[in-house]
Design a protein around this motif. Structure first.
Motif, mmCIF file in Angstrom:
data_model
loop_
_atom_site.group_PDB
_atom_site.id
_atom_site.type_symbol
_atom_site.label_atom_id
_atom_site.label_comp_id
_atom_site.label_asym_id
_atom_site.label_seq_id
_atom_site.Cartn_x
_atom_site.Cartn_y
_atom_site.Cartn_z
ATOM 1 N N GLU A 80 0.816 -1.219 0.000
ATOM 2 C CA GLU A 80 0.000 0.000 0.000
ATOM 3 C C GLU A 80 0.847 1.265 0.000
ATOM 4 N N GLU A 81 1.895 1.269 0.808
ATOM 5 C CA GLU A 81 2.678 2.496 1.008
ATOM 6 C C GLU A 81 3.943 2.535 0.153
ATOM 7 N N GLY A 82 4.344 1.382 -0.356
ATOM 8 C CA GLY A 82 5.572 1.335 -1.153
ATOM 9 C C GLY A 82 6.825 1.247 -0.314
ATOM 10 N N TYR A 83 6.653 1.071 0.988
ATOM 11 C CA TYR A 83 7.822 0.873 1.849
ATOM 12 C C TYR A 83 7.364 0.184 3.119
ATOM 13 N N HIS A 97 4.443 4.921 -5.352
ATOM 14 C CA HIS A 97 4.739 3.848 -6.319
ATOM 15 C C HIS A 97 3.525 3.550 -7.180
ATOM 16 N N LYS A 98 2.350 4.003 -6.706
ATOM 17 C CA LYS A 98 1.128 3.725 -7.484
ATOM 18 C C LYS A 98 0.900 4.744 -8.595
ATOM 19 N N LEU A 99 1.786 5.753 -8.677
ATOM 20 C CA LEU A 99 1.606 6.782 -9.706
ATOM 21 C C LEU A 99 2.091 6.334 -11.074
ATOM 22 N N GLY A 100 2.773 5.205 -11.121
ATOM 23 C CA GLY A 100 3.372 4.783 -12.397
ATOM 24 C C GLY A 100 4.685 5.527 -12.606
ATOM 25 N N ILE A 101 5.235 5.421 -13.817
ATOM 26 C CA ILE A 101 6.524 6.078 -14.087
ATOM 27 C C ILE A 101 6.240 7.549 -14.399
ATOM 28 N N HIS A 140 9.630 -0.165 -2.492
ATOM 29 C CA HIS A 140 9.213 -0.475 -3.864
ATOM 30 C C HIS A 140 10.029 0.425 -4.781
ATOM 31 N N ASN A 141 10.554 -0.128 -5.876
ATOM 32 C CA ASN A 141 11.442 0.666 -6.724
ATOM 33 C C ASN A 141 10.785 1.931 -7.281
#
Ligand SMILES: O=C(O)CCC(=O)C(=O)O
Length: 268
Positions: free
Chosen positions: A16-19, A173-177, A215-216
Motif C-alpha cells: 500500500e505504502e511502497g515501503y 509507487h502507485k503513480l506509475g513512471i 518499492h522501486n
C-alpha cells in the motif's frame, strides 16, 4: 508461502505504502563487521577485486552534478566515497545480501521459486559534514526489463534528518513512471514540486542495523549531511532472474536460485 519474517500486515504496508520498515536485521557483531569492511574497502585495505567495483567519490559542493566519475577501481585512500557498487563480489556483503529474510521478501515479490539477480548492491555514503543531495527519483531504468520492484536499504549508521536519511513519498509507487523520458527515473523540478511537496515527505529515520524495504517506484530523495555523524548505508536492488538490459549485453549476479553466487567461493 513460508512467512517467517514478513507477516501479512507488514506485507500489506509494503504494497500500500511502497515501503516498510523491517527493523533490526543485523546483530551488533555483524553490523560492526560490515562497518569495518566498508571502511577497509574505501581505504584500499580489503582483499577484494577492486577492478570489479564501481566507485564514485563524493562531491565537495554537495551538488549531484559535481560528484566524481563512476568508474571501476579504487580512487584513493579516503572515507569520502559517495557510492560503491558490485559489493556482491565481497564475501561479507554477499552473505548479507543472501539473508533468508531477503530471500523471503524476493519470494513475495517475484514468486517463491523464481531465481533472483541484483541490479546493484551498493554502498551509499554521506560523509560527515559533506554528502551530496540526491534529487527526487524512482529506481527505474529504461534499458532494464522488466522493471525491478524491490530495493532493500540497510542503515550502517544512524540515518536521521540531520545526516541525510532517505526521504520518501508514501504511496507514490502507485503513480506509475512519472518521467519516462529520463533514463534513470529522475523527476524534473516541476514534477518534483507537484509530486513531492514538503507536507507529503516521510523521513526514513533508521537505527544502525535496521532495514527498510522500498518499492522501486516509490519516490525518494536524500539531502546532504549536516552533521558530524557519517551516514553509511547499503542498498540492494533485487530483480527477477530473467531481467535483461535491452540496450546492451549485461550479465547480472544471481543471488538466489540455481547457480547463485556463493560467498565461500569468493574468499581469497
Ligand atoms: O541512500 C540514499 O541516499 C538513496 C539511495 C537510493 O536512491 C537507493 O537506494 O535507491
Amino acid at each position: 508461502m513460508n512467512t517467517r519474517y514478513f507477516t501479512d500486515d507488514l506485507w500489506t504496508q509494503f504494497e500500500e505504502e511502497g515501503y516498510v520498515i523491517f527493523g533490526d536485521i543485523l546483530s551488533a557483531l555483524d553490523l560492526r563487521m560490515l562497518q569495518k569492511r566498508i571502511n577497509a574497502i574505501m581505504l584500499g585495505e580489503a582483499d577484494v577485486d577492486y577492478t570489479r567495483m564501481m566507485m564514485q567519490l563524493d562531491s565537495t559542493s554537495g551538488n549531484y552534478e559535481d560528484a566524481g566519475e563512476q568508474t571501476q577501481g579504487h580512487k584513493g585512500k579516503t572515507l569520502n566515497y559517495r557510492k560503491i557498487q558490485q559489493l556482491e563480489f565481497d564475501p561479507q556483503f554477499l552473505r548479507f545480501i543472501q539473508h533468508p529474510a531477503f530471500r523471503e521478501a524476493c519470494g513475495r515479490v517475484y514468486g517463491e521459486q523464481t531465481s533472483v539477480t541484483v541490479f546493484r548492491s551498493m554502498f551509499m555514503n554521506k560523509p560527515a559534514n559533506r554528502g551530496t543531495f540526491l534529487p527526487w527519483h524512482q529506481d527505474r531504468w529504461s534499458s532494464i526489463e522488466p522493471d525491478p520492484q524491490l530495493t532493500i536499504w540497510t542503515a550502517l549508521d544512524p540515518a536521521t534528518k540531520e545526516n541525510g536519511c532517505v526521504q520518501i513519498i508514501p504511496g507514490s509507487h502507485k503513480l506509475g513512471i512519472i518521467n519516462p523520458e529520463h533514463p534513470s527515473g529522475f523527476l524534473t523540478p516541476e514534477q518534483a514540486a507537484e509530486h513531492a511537496p514538503a507536507e507529503k515527505v516521510f523521513h526514513l529515520e533508521l537505527q544502525p542495523g535496521e532495514t527498510a524495504l522500498l518499492h522501486n517506484h516509490v519516490l525518494h530523495a536524500s539531502d546532504r549531511n549536516n552533521s558530524a555523524q557519517s551516514r553509511r548505508a547499503f542498498s540492494v536492488c533485487y530483480m527477477h532472474g530473467e531481467t535483461r538490459n535491452t540496450k546492451r549485453p549485461e550479465s547480472f549476479s544471481r543471488v538466489f536460485g540455481p547457480g547463485a553466487m556463493n560467498a565461500e567461493e569468493l574468499v581469497v
